[in-house]
Design a protein around this motif. Structure first.
Motif, PDB file in Angstrom:
ATOM      1  N   LEU A 230       0.767  -1.199  -0.092  1.00 14.52           N
ATOM      2  CA  LEU A 230       0.135  -0.047  -0.081  1.00 14.52           C
ATOM      3  C   LEU A 230       0.944   1.168   0.115  1.00 14.52           C
ATOM      4  O   LEU A 230       0.618   2.336  -0.683  1.00 14.52           O
ATOM      5  N   LEU A 231       2.027   1.052   0.851  1.00 16.71           N
ATOM      6  CA  LEU A 231       3.078   2.486   0.800  1.00 16.71           C
ATOM      7  C   LEU A 231       3.386   2.544  -0.563  1.00 16.71           C
ATOM      8  O   LEU A 231       3.332   3.801  -0.932  1.00 16.71           O
ATOM      9  N   MET A 232       4.083   1.732  -1.429  1.00 19.96           N
ATOM     10  CA  MET A 232       4.441   1.862  -2.619  1.00 19.96           C
ATOM     11  C   MET A 232       3.466   2.529  -3.647  1.00 19.96           C
ATOM     12  O   MET A 232       3.773   3.213  -4.379  1.00 19.96           O
ATOM     13  N   SER A 233       2.167   1.802  -3.728  1.00 17.21           N
ATOM     14  CA  SER A 233       1.069   2.433  -4.335  1.00 17.21           C
ATOM     15  C   SER A 233       0.768   3.822  -4.212  1.00 17.21           C
ATOM     16  O   SER A 233       0.697   4.659  -5.031  1.00 17.21           O
ATOM     17  N   ALA A 234       0.806   4.254  -2.901  1.00 22.57           N
ATOM     18  CA  ALA A 234       0.490   5.650  -2.509  1.00 22.57           C
ATOM     19  C   ALA A 234       1.502   6.453  -2.865  1.00 22.57           C
ATOM     20  O   ALA A 234       1.293   7.579  -3.356  1.00 22.57           O
ATOM     21  N   ILE A 235       2.845   6.069  -2.673  1.00 23.08           N
ATOM     22  CA  ILE A 235       3.980   6.737  -3.099  1.00 23.08           C
ATOM     23  C   ILE A 235       3.954   6.984  -4.565  1.00 23.08           C
ATOM     24  O   ILE A 235       3.867   8.071  -5.380  1.00 23.08           O
ATOM     25  N   GLY A 236       3.726   5.907  -5.259  1.00 25.98           N
ATOM     26  CA  GLY A 236       3.672   6.021  -6.744  1.00 25.98           C
ATOM     27  C   GLY A 236       2.526   6.795  -7.302  1.00 25.98           C
ATOM     28  O   GLY A 236       2.454   7.801  -8.325  1.00 25.98           O
ATOM     29  N   PHE A 237       1.298   6.977  -6.630  1.00 30.24           N
ATOM     30  CA  PHE A 237       0.270   7.819  -6.898  1.00 30.24           C
ATOM     31  C   PHE A 237       0.380   9.459  -6.872  1.00 30.24           C
ATOM     32  O   PHE A 237       0.213  10.279  -7.379  1.00 30.24           O
ATOM     33  N   LEU A 238       0.978   9.575  -5.506  1.00 31.72           N
ATOM     34  CA  LEU A 238       1.149  10.824  -5.177  1.00 31.72           C
ATOM     35  C   LEU A 238       2.486  11.565  -5.773  1.00 31.72           C
ATOM     36  O   LEU A 238       2.210  12.734  -5.906  1.00 31.72           O
ATOM     37  N   VAL A 239       3.338  10.778  -6.059  1.00 27.28           N
ATOM     38  CA  VAL A 239       4.734  11.697  -6.419  1.00 27.28           C
ATOM     39  C   VAL A 239       4.671  11.534  -7.917  1.00 27.28           C
ATOM     40  O   VAL A 239       5.789  11.958  -8.544  1.00 27.28           O
ATOM     41  N   ASP A 240       3.729  10.944  -8.778  1.00 29.78           N
ATOM     42  CA  ASP A 240       3.758  10.917 -10.179  1.00 29.78           C
ATOM     43  C   ASP A 240       3.989  12.117 -10.813  1.00 29.78           C
ATOM     44  O   ASP A 240       3.440  13.438 -10.392  1.00 29.78           O
ATOM     45  N   GLU A 241       5.160  12.484 -11.581  1.00 25.40           N
ATOM     46  CA  GLU A 241       5.317  13.474 -12.206  1.00 25.40           C
ATOM     47  C   GLU A 241       4.817  13.416 -13.751  1.00 25.40           C
ATOM     48  O   GLU A 241       5.575  13.227 -14.603  1.00 25.40           O
ATOM     49  N   PRO A 242       3.423  13.906 -13.917  1.00 25.91           N
ATOM     50  CA  PRO A 242       3.187  13.742 -15.377  1.00 25.91           C
ATOM     51  C   PRO A 242       3.763  14.981 -16.216  1.00 25.91           C
ATOM     52  O   PRO A 242       4.050  15.979 -15.558  1.00 25.91           O
ATOM     53  N   GLY A 243       3.879  14.697 -17.323  1.00 23.55           N
ATOM     54  CA  GLY A 243       4.682  16.261 -17.897  1.00 23.55           C
ATOM     55  C   GLY A 243       5.980  15.624 -18.377  1.00 23.55           C
ATOM     56  O   GLY A 243       6.343  15.095 -19.329  1.00 23.55           O
ATOM     57  N   ASN A 244       6.632  16.074 -17.352  1.00 18.50           N
ATOM     58  CA  ASN A 244       8.241  16.151 -17.340  1.00 18.50           C
ATOM     59  C   ASN A 244       8.617  16.797 -18.812  1.00 18.50           C
ATOM     60  O   ASN A 244       9.812  16.431 -19.085  1.00 18.50           O
ATOM     61  N   GLY A 245       7.921  17.682 -19.604  1.00 16.55           N
ATOM     62  CA  GLY A 245       8.257  17.997 -20.847  1.00 16.55           C
ATOM     63  C   GLY A 245       8.416  16.984 -22.150  1.00 16.55           C
ATOM     64  O   GLY A 245       8.934  17.477 -23.056  1.00 16.55           O
ATOM     65  N   GLU A 246       8.052  15.679 -21.586  1.00 17.35           N
ATOM     66  CA  GLU A 246       8.187  14.716 -22.643  1.00 17.35           C
ATOM     67  C   GLU A 246       6.958  14.610 -23.492  1.00 17.35           C
ATOM     68  O   GLU A 246       5.830  14.838 -22.689  1.00 17.35           O
TER      69      GLU A 246
END
Length: 85
Positions: A52-68
Motif C-alpha cells: 500500500l505504501l508503494m502504491s500511495a507513493i507512486g500515485f502521489l509523487v507521479d510527475e506527469p509531463g516532465n516536458g516529454e
C-alpha cells in the motif's frame, strides 16, 4: 534521479525493512509473545503495508509531463472529430 525515484527508493527500503522484521518475528521462537500479541491477522495486515505504501507513493509523487511528449499506444492520436464517414 527525480523526486519520484527518491521516494520510491525510500519506500522500497522501508517496505523491505518491514518484511524483514515480520519474518524475524514469525521465525524467532524467542519472540513468540510478540507473535501472539500481533495475531495472524495483524501480521498479515502489516505484511500488506509495504504494498500500500508503494502504491500511495507512486500515485502521489507521479510527475506527469516532465516536458516529454505523450506517446500513444497505438500511434493514432485522438482527434476531436468523432463523426462517421
Amino acid at each position: 534521479m527525480g523526486k519520484a525515484d527518491r521516494w520510491l527508493s525510500v519506500g522500497s527500503v522501508v517496505g523491505a525493512g518491514i518484511w524483514v522484521v515480520l519474518g524475524w518475528i514469525v521465525l524467532d521462537s524467542d519472540l513468540q509473545g510478540v507473535q501472539e500479541a500481533l495475531t495472524d491477522w495483524g501480521i498479515a495486515g502489516l505484511a500488506v503495508v509495504p504494498l500500500l505504501l508503494m502504491s500511495a507513493i507512486g500515485f502521489l509523487v507521479d510527475e506527469p509531463g516532465n516536458g516529454e511528449p505523450v506517446v500513444w499506444a497505438d500511434d493514432d492520436q485522438p482527434t476531436w472529430y468523432c463523426g462517421g464517414g
